[in-house]
Design a protein around this motif. Structure first.
Motif, PDB file in Angstrom:
ATOM      1  N   LEU A 140      -7.981  -3.806  27.333  1.00  0.00           N
ATOM      2  CA  LEU A 140      -8.809  -4.902  27.845  1.00  0.00           C
ATOM      3  C   LEU A 140      -9.537  -4.495  29.124  1.00  0.00           C
ATOM      4  N   MET A 141      -8.929  -3.636  29.928  1.00  0.00           N
ATOM      5  CA  MET A 141      -9.541  -3.204  31.182  1.00  0.00           C
ATOM      6  C   MET A 141     -10.746  -2.294  30.961  1.00  0.00           C
ATOM      7  N   GLN A 142     -10.966  -1.875  29.722  1.00  0.00           N
ATOM      8  CA  GLN A 142     -12.163  -1.080  29.432  1.00  0.00           C
ATOM      9  C   GLN A 142     -13.388  -1.972  29.300  1.00  0.00           C
ATOM     10  N   ASN A 143     -13.153  -3.275  29.146  1.00  0.00           N
ATOM     11  CA  ASN A 143     -14.261  -4.226  29.091  1.00  0.00           C
ATOM     12  C   ASN A 143     -14.835  -4.431  30.492  1.00  0.00           C
ATOM     13  N   GLY A 144     -16.148  -4.473  30.593  1.00  0.00           N
ATOM     14  CA  GLY A 144     -16.785  -4.579  31.896  1.00  0.00           C
ATOM     15  C   GLY A 144     -16.349  -5.777  32.699  1.00  0.00           C
ATOM     16  N   MET A 164     -16.567   8.184  31.109  1.00  0.00           N
ATOM     17  CA  MET A 164     -16.240   6.783  30.798  1.00  0.00           C
ATOM     18  C   MET A 164     -15.901   6.626  29.318  1.00  0.00           C
ATOM     19  N   LYS A 165     -16.696   7.322  28.459  1.00  0.00           N
ATOM     20  CA  LYS A 165     -16.452   7.245  27.024  1.00  0.00           C
ATOM     21  C   LYS A 165     -15.094   7.817  26.668  1.00  0.00           C
ATOM     22  N   GLU A 166     -14.730   8.948  27.321  1.00  0.00           N
ATOM     23  CA  GLU A 166     -13.436   9.565  27.067  1.00  0.00           C
ATOM     24  C   GLU A 166     -12.295   8.642  27.499  1.00  0.00           C
ATOM     25  N   LYS A 167     -12.514   7.945  28.617  1.00  0.00           N
ATOM     26  CA  LYS A 167     -11.510   6.983  29.098  1.00  0.00           C
ATOM     27  C   LYS A 167     -11.313   5.860  28.091  1.00  0.00           C
ATOM     28  N   ASN A 168     -12.411   5.364  27.531  1.00  0.00           N
ATOM     29  CA  ASN A 168     -12.323   4.315  26.516  1.00  0.00           C
ATOM     30  C   ASN A 168     -11.610   4.807  25.270  1.00  0.00           C
ATOM     31  N   ASN A 169     -11.928   6.030  24.866  1.00  0.00           N
ATOM     32  CA  ASN A 169     -11.290   6.609  23.675  1.00  0.00           C
ATOM     33  C   ASN A 169      -9.788   6.764  23.880  1.00  0.00           C
ATOM     34  N   HIS A 170      -9.412   7.166  25.080  1.00  0.00           N
ATOM     35  CA  HIS A 170      -7.984   7.308  25.374  1.00  0.00           C
ATOM     36  C   HIS A 170      -7.290   5.949  25.281  1.00  0.00           C
ATOM     37  N   ALA A 171      -7.918   4.915  25.811  1.00  0.00           N
ATOM     38  CA  ALA A 171      -7.331   3.570  25.758  1.00  0.00           C
ATOM     39  C   ALA A 171      -7.173   3.093  24.323  1.00  0.00           C
ATOM     40  N   VAL A 172      -8.188   3.379  23.488  1.00  0.00           N
ATOM     41  CA  VAL A 172      -8.121   2.988  22.076  1.00  0.00           C
ATOM     42  C   VAL A 172      -6.998   3.747  21.380  1.00  0.00           C
ATOM     43  N   ARG A 173      -6.890   5.053  21.655  1.00  0.00           N
ATOM     44  CA  ARG A 173      -5.836   5.860  21.010  1.00  0.00           C
ATOM     45  C   ARG A 173      -4.446   5.391  21.426  1.00  0.00           C
ATOM     46  N   PHE A 174      -4.275   5.070  22.697  1.00  0.00           N
ATOM     47  CA  PHE A 174      -2.980   4.587  23.202  1.00  0.00           C
ATOM     48  C   PHE A 174      -2.597   3.283  22.495  1.00  0.00           C
TER      49      PHE A 174
END
Length: 601
Positions: free
Chosen positions: A301-305, A1-11
């Motif tokens: 935004l989709m990374q927000n719960g 999940m953390k890696e997914k969030n990091n990818h979204a931030v990097r994008f």
């Protein structure tokens, strides 16, 4: 999940960084790296209405050293930023330049006659303490050529020169220029379809200009003449269309050459030393990046719960295989849309144009033509879905929301919190993106625009309200069109599959318009006389004012259709339904599109 969030931030960070870098370079080229101030002014017209105009003020223009001033009048389907390439090149040579939004364009009042607006701006330009008084240089493009003539009629004593770009037909329709006693230039595109249908081929246009000039000789393009003691010049530009004047190097150089010939340039830069090409290059990158930024912001935004609960597992569908499936897809996605575009859009424009009851709600005639065509495509899509549903029922297959990209596997009832969260995401996205555009123009005086393919403008409150009906239409079309999400055979790599799907859906959506535009304008460029390959239709019954529908105005929507489809596909492949993509994309598309289209009163 953390890696997914990091990818979204990097994008998101990468997309924003690219836009920031492009913004710096666009500003640098347009402002000559800070030596030209670019501002938006709001003037009060003779009737109390508001007139919006851009003004370029170079450092050399002061009360002690006043500079020559030019006022650029845009065409009927343009706005103040449409001719930024002209404005920036004149400003970096030391000219003060004003480029107003005229009737229906940009932020000015669409109910006020454009000639009246142009006169107000010209008088204001002449009143500036840092310009040479009573020496205004008028530059008109397309319908702006006729506007220049009306300005001269109102204020002949303050006009020093008139440069009419791609408008012999409009000059003739405006009654000619016999009354003009000022330096005068007409620049003609050899492949101008409006000149061809109103006057004739380039030779016929030369004869018409010769007659209007009244010199008693046959005018030769490229030659200078003395007309009543003033310079007269008629130029032909090869390899250009009516629509390409703002990205034609030869045209821009000819404008500069004429203005320099009748004024003493404050800064001596040869006409062929220009910076508009890199400005357009970075603008193009910025326009493409805006689509990535929209997708990246939604993904972030989709990374927000709260928003993440709108996602569901990506449904596993049967991939599209076989020649028959692809032939049908091409037929309904490209061939039929291309065949019906001109006729459908032309008659929709006729039925919804200025003065019709529907124009009170759908207030951009040109855009109405495209919207009518899109609704036809949506209707075709609905019919195809009905046939698929009947086929599935006959086979004993139970369809669920997943088959229509509206929910997860097995879901049979719509979870209305998903579209509600999609709407909230859309509002957040447009507030962020349009705040960025507001800041870009407010602080730097720039926008993102590459030719007529893509335009991102700071949108006015009036246009936000007028965009609402178009947003609803665009959402309807996007929603119905994306319910049948195209599924391709897997490569075994989910990430690669997603980007292939994005590319294929983008191309398939934009292809019909792209092919029409290439045939019409690429063909016209090859023929070189203004004649077009797609026949004009006489929808008005006049035999003269023929139409190819909304095709002349579809350059930007080709990009917008493809781009937003790519965004929706990307988000569907990540989050399993189209609510998250179609609602934000429809709001974004409606606002961006209407910000650049011409309005009726």
């Amino acid at each position: 999940m953390k890696e997914k969030n990091n990818h979204a931030v990097r994008f998101f960070a990468l997309s924003l960084a690219i836009l920031l870098v492009c913004t710096v370079f666009i500003w640098g080229f347009q402002s000559n790296w800070g030596q030209v101030s670019i501002q938006r002014l709001y003037l009060t017209g003779q009737d109390g209405s508001t007139i919006s105009t851009l003004i370029y003020i170079p450092d050399n223009a002061t009360d002690e050293t006043p500079a020559p001033v030019a006022v650029i009048m845009h065409g009927r389907s343009n706005h103040a930023h449409s001719n930024d390439t002209w404005s920036m090149e004149l400003a970096r040579r030391g000219y003060v330049v004003l480029s107003p939004d005229l009737q229906g364009g940009g932020e000015s009042d669409p109910s006020v006659d454009r000639a009246s607006q142009a006169v107000t701006v010209t008088r204001y330009a002449n009143s500036l303490s840092y310009v040479i008084p009573d020496q205004v240089n008028l530059i008109g493009y397309s319908a702006g050529t006729e506007t220049c003539l009306r300005v001269y009629d109102a204020e002949p004593d303050i006009i020093h020169s008139v440069c009419e770009v791609f408008g012999p037909f409009m000059v003739q329709m405006g009654g000619g220029f016999e009354q003009v006693n000022a330096n005068f230039s007409i620049i003609k595109s050899t492949a101008d379809q409006y000149d061809y249908f109103m006057i004739g081929d380039p030779a016929a246009c030369t004869d018409a200009v010769s007659e209007m000039a009244g010199l008693g000789v046959d005018i030769e393009p490229g030659q200078d003449y003395d007309r009543n003691g003033y310079l007269f010049r008629y130029s032909e530009i090869d390899g250009t269309l009516h629509q390409t004047g703002n990205i034609s190097g030869a045209t821009i150089e000819e404008i500069i050459s004429f203005v320099q010939a009748v004024n003493e340039s404050p800064i001596d830069i040869p006409a062929n030393e220009t910076q508009w090409v890199p400005q357009q290059l970075f603008s193009g990158i910025a326009c493409v990046d805006m689509m990535f930024l929209l997708a990246a912001l939604i993904n972030l935004l989709m990374q927000n719960g709260f928003f993440a609960s709108a996602a569901n597992a990506v449904p596993q569908k049967k991939p599209q295989k076989g020649a028959k499936a692809w032939v049908l897809d091409v037929l309904f996605s490209i061939v039929i849309p291309a065949l019906i575009f001109v006729y459908v859009s032309a008659y929709v424009m006729l039925w919804t144009g200025a003065g019709t009851p529907i124009s009170k709600v759908l207030t951009s005639t040109n855009l109405n033509g495209i919207m009518g065509w899109l609704l036809c495509l949506a209707a075709i899509g609905v019919v195809r879905m009905v046939f698929r549903a009947r086929k599935a029922k006959a086979a004993g297959t139970t369809l669920t929301l997943a088959d229509y990209a509206l929910g997860g596997p097995g879901e049979t009832k719509i979870d209305w919190t998903k579209p509600a969260k999609g709407l909230l995401i859309g509002l957040i996205c447009v507030v962020f993106l349009f705040s960025w555009l507001w800041a870009a123009e407010g602080f730097l005086g720039i926008n993102y625009q590459v030719w007529n393919l893509s335009t991102y403008l700071k949108i006015s409150p009036m246009r936000i309200v007028r965009a609402i009906p178009y947003i609803l239409i665009i959402f309807t079309v996007m929603f119905l069109g994306n319910m049948g999400q195209r599924v391709l055979p897997s490569t075994g790599n989910a990430r690669k599959d997603m980007w292939i799907a994005v590319a294929v859906n983008t191309v398939m959506t934009a292809a019909a318009l792209a092919i029409l535009l290439i045939i019409q304008y690429g063909g016209s460029m090859i023929i070189g006389t203004g004649e077009t390959l797609i026949p004009q239709i006489d929808i008005y019954g006049t035999g003269q004012n023929t139409s190819c529908g909304a095709l002349d105005f579809a350059f930007g929507y080709c990009y917008m259709m493809g781009g937003t489809t790519g965004v929706v596909t990307y988000l569907y492949r990540k989050y399993g339904n189209i609510w998250i993509g179609t609602i934000p994309a429809a709001i974004f598309c409606g606002l961006v599109t209407l910000s650049g289209f011409t309005l009726v009163a």
